[in-house]
Write an enzyme that holds these catalytic residues in place. Structure first.
Site, PDB file in Angstrom:
ATOM      1  N   SER A 167       0.563   6.003   6.304  1.00  0.00           N
ATOM      2  CA  SER A 167       0.374   5.367   5.375  1.00  0.00           C
ATOM      3  C   SER A 167      -0.110   6.182   4.058  1.00  0.00           C
ATOM      4  O   SER A 167      -0.764   7.280   4.365  1.00  0.00           O
ATOM      5  CB  SER A 167      -0.889   4.340   5.470  1.00  0.00           C
ATOM      6  OG  SER A 167      -1.134   3.453   4.095  1.00  0.00           O
ATOM      7  N   ARG A 213     -12.310  16.468   1.241  1.00  0.00           N
ATOM      8  CA  ARG A 213     -12.961  15.336   0.850  1.00  0.00           C
ATOM      9  C   ARG A 213     -12.824  14.185   2.038  1.00  0.00           C
ATOM     10  O   ARG A 213     -13.723  13.456   2.128  1.00  0.00           O
ATOM     11  CB  ARG A 213     -12.317  14.788  -0.416  1.00  0.00           C
ATOM     12  CG  ARG A 213     -12.883  15.763  -1.536  1.00  0.00           C
ATOM     13  CD  ARG A 213     -12.513  15.367  -3.162  1.00  0.00           C
ATOM     14  NE  ARG A 213     -10.879  15.562  -3.125  1.00  0.00           N
ATOM     15  CZ  ARG A 213     -10.597  16.790  -3.625  1.00  0.00           C
ATOM     16  NH1 ARG A 213     -11.328  17.545  -4.102  1.00  0.00           N
ATOM     17  NH2 ARG A 213      -9.230  16.986  -3.827  1.00  0.00           N
ATOM     18  N   MET A 214     -11.694  13.873   2.307  1.00  0.00           N
ATOM     19  CA  MET A 214     -11.523  12.722   3.175  1.00  0.00           C
ATOM     20  C   MET A 214     -11.967  13.081   4.827  1.00  0.00           C
ATOM     21  O   MET A 214     -12.531  12.391   5.560  1.00  0.00           O
ATOM     22  CB  MET A 214      -9.961  12.302   3.218  1.00  0.00           C
ATOM     23  CG  MET A 214      -9.376  11.354   2.190  1.00  0.00           C
ATOM     24  SD  MET A 214     -10.459   9.894   1.980  1.00  0.00           S
ATOM     25  CE  MET A 214      -9.572   9.039   3.597  1.00  0.00           C
ATOM     26  N   THR A 224       0.995   6.384  -3.004  1.00  0.00           N
ATOM     27  CA  THR A 224       0.557   4.766  -3.398  1.00  0.00           C
ATOM     28  C   THR A 224       1.496   4.349  -4.435  1.00  0.00           C
ATOM     29  O   THR A 224       2.197   3.331  -4.330  1.00  0.00           O
ATOM     30  CB  THR A 224      -1.009   4.648  -3.552  1.00  0.00           C
ATOM     31  OG1 THR A 224      -1.692   5.167  -2.883  1.00  0.00           O
ATOM     32  CG2 THR A 224      -1.256   3.132  -3.877  1.00  0.00           C
ATOM     33  N   TYR A 268      -4.949   3.894   2.937  1.00  0.00           N
ATOM     34  CA  TYR A 268      -5.406   2.949   3.921  1.00  0.00           C
ATOM     35  C   TYR A 268      -6.852   1.856   3.399  1.00  0.00           C
ATOM     36  O   TYR A 268      -7.200   1.288   4.170  1.00  0.00           O
ATOM     37  CB  TYR A 268      -6.261   3.911   5.057  1.00  0.00           C
ATOM     38  CG  TYR A 268      -5.453   4.573   6.020  1.00  0.00           C
ATOM     39  CD1 TYR A 268      -4.833   3.921   7.050  1.00  0.00           C
ATOM     40  CD2 TYR A 268      -4.452   5.583   5.859  1.00  0.00           C
ATOM     41  CE1 TYR A 268      -4.005   4.471   7.959  1.00  0.00           C
ATOM     42  CE2 TYR A 268      -3.644   6.123   6.335  1.00  0.00           C
ATOM     43  CZ  TYR A 268      -3.231   5.653   7.608  1.00  0.00           C
ATOM     44  OH  TYR A 268      -2.554   6.195   8.563  1.00  0.00           O
ATOM     45  N   LYS A 292      -5.811  16.876  -7.625  1.00  0.00           N
ATOM     46  CA  LYS A 292      -4.388  16.113  -6.711  1.00  0.00           C
ATOM     47  C   LYS A 292      -3.163  17.005  -7.050  1.00  0.00           C
ATOM     48  O   LYS A 292      -2.677  17.382  -8.230  1.00  0.00           O
ATOM     49  CB  LYS A 292      -4.259  14.739  -7.164  1.00  0.00           C
ATOM     50  CG  LYS A 292      -3.123  14.116  -6.201  1.00  0.00           C
ATOM     51  CD  LYS A 292      -3.162  12.647  -6.359  1.00  0.00           C
ATOM     52  CE  LYS A 292      -2.038  11.790  -5.573  1.00  0.00           C
ATOM     53  NZ  LYS A 292      -2.347  12.163  -4.092  1.00  0.00           N
ATOM     54  N   HIS A 296      -5.178   9.904 -10.995  1.00  0.00           N
ATOM     55  CA  HIS A 296      -6.136  10.535 -10.150  1.00  0.00           C
ATOM     56  C   HIS A 296      -6.654  11.699 -10.663  1.00  0.00           C
ATOM     57  O   HIS A 296      -6.526  12.380 -11.951  1.00  0.00           O
ATOM     58  CB  HIS A 296      -5.263  10.962  -8.930  1.00  0.00           C
ATOM     59  CG  HIS A 296      -4.583   9.990  -8.085  1.00  0.00           C
ATOM     60  ND1 HIS A 296      -3.571   9.248  -8.592  1.00  0.00           N
ATOM     61  CD2 HIS A 296      -5.110   9.466  -6.822  1.00  0.00           C
ATOM     62  CE1 HIS A 296      -3.347   8.270  -7.320  1.00  0.00           C
ATOM     63  NE2 HIS A 296      -4.419   8.372  -6.582  1.00  0.00           N
ATOM     64  N   THR A 300      -1.790  11.763   5.008  1.00  0.00           N
ATOM     65  CA  THR A 300      -1.276  12.814   3.974  1.00  0.00           C
ATOM     66  C   THR A 300      -0.081  12.360   3.206  1.00  0.00           C
ATOM     67  O   THR A 300       0.645  11.396   3.825  1.00  0.00           O
ATOM     68  CB  THR A 300      -0.609  13.829   4.857  1.00  0.00           C
ATOM     69  OG1 THR A 300      -2.054  14.355   5.708  1.00  0.00           O
ATOM     70  CG2 THR A 300      -0.141  14.993   4.234  1.00  0.00           C
ATOM     71  N   THR A 301       0.202  12.543   2.102  1.00  0.00           N
ATOM     72  CA  THR A 301       1.125  12.039   1.099  1.00  0.00           C
ATOM     73  C   THR A 301       1.876  13.610   0.619  1.00  0.00           C
ATOM     74  O   THR A 301       1.526  14.584   0.927  1.00  0.00           O
ATOM     75  CB  THR A 301       0.667  11.592   0.001  1.00  0.00           C
ATOM     76  OG1 THR A 301      -0.082  12.278  -0.736  1.00  0.00           O
ATOM     77  CG2 THR A 301      -0.262  10.216   0.300  1.00  0.00           C
TER      78      THR A 301
END
EC number: 1.17.1.8
Length: 270
Positions: free
Chosen positions: A128, A12-13, A171, A131, A164, A160, A103-104
């Protein structure tokens, strides 16, 4: 012209970043990378993302080193998953490629391993959890609220989409970190509540994670005391806000010699 490689190119990103790079002066997509054995390997990434042919074929992460060398990429963008991102960052930094990492879900050990590779190879990276420009103003505002409302009870709520994979969100964890760093008292981070928990302690900061539907990303921090409640919220309604922030980060990090930066650096909020 800054030469950019994008991993997770059909995610998606990743696909959104590729589309926006093609519309941005001074940036050029030179490599698009996805998981090993991807069935669309070798097809034009422009056609796969609805842009029409752009002359860049989809490659896979098992050939990352060769792809980066052959493409001459100067910046690599990674919005994938924690474990592959660490390996990608190590390979790219070894080749002198600067990084934009969104990435998280990293463990502390993974984060340390990635940052060690970046530092040892003297490349530049922005890292981050989010963003979007607005969410970073949200973060900056949290600094003030934590300083001024430190004796209030504090709760964090994040929502979310159902796909996910990590919880709580990066965040939400970043929001908690900012709050804890700006409180003038002890604090204790907990995750949800269940059963007979007893009275809420003053030290608690609780994160609640909700999942469902197609929610891109909602975050609310609640400061409450007797007689009043203050809520600070940020809602992402389109991933384009995240993509636009990532583009800013690419432009920021492209000419940096070395160092690890965050979005406060990119947006000059420090």
């Amino acid at each position: 012209m800054v030469k950019v490689a994008v991993t997770g190119a059909l995610g998606r990103m990743g696909s959104g970043i590729i589309k926006t790079i093609t519309e941005t002066d001074g940036l050029d997509v030179v490599a698009a990378i996805d998981i090993p054995n991807h069935p669309k390997k070798g097809l034009d990434i422009g056609e796969l993302t609805g842009l029409g042919k752009i002359g860049v074929l989809l490659s896979t992460s098992d050939e990352l080193e060769d792809v980066l060398k052959e493409s001459g990429a100067e910046v690599l963008v990674d919005f994938t998953a924690a474990a592959p991102c660490v390996n990608t960052a190590k390979t790219a930094s070894k080749l002198g490629v600067n990084l934009v990492i969104g990435t998280t879900g990293f463990t502390p050990e993974q984060r340390a391993e990635m940052e060690k590779a970046i530092s040892e190879n003297k490349v530049a990276a922005t890292i981050s959890q989010n963003y979007a420009v607005g969410v970073n103003i949200f973060f900056k505002t949290l600094e003030l609220l934590a300083q001024k409302l430190g004796d209030y009870d504090i709760e964090i709520l994040e929502m979310h989409h159902k796909f996910k994979k990590d919880a709580p969100s990066g965040t939400a964890l970043r929001a908690a970190e900012i709050i804890q760093n700006n409180l003038n008292r002890d604090s204790n981070l907990i995750y949800g509540r269940e059963g007979i928990t007893g009275e809420r302690t003053k030290e608690e900061i609780c994160i609640h994670a909700l999942r469902g539907g197609d929610i891109v990303g909602d975050h609310t921090v609640i400061f409450t005391t007797e007689g009043e409640r203050l809520e600070l919220s940020h809602r992402v309604t389109s991933r384009q806000s995240l993509v636009s922030g990532a583009i800013r980060a690419i432009q920021f990090v492209a000419d940096k010699k070395e160092g690890i930066y965050n979005t406060f650096d990119v947006l000059d909020l420090n």
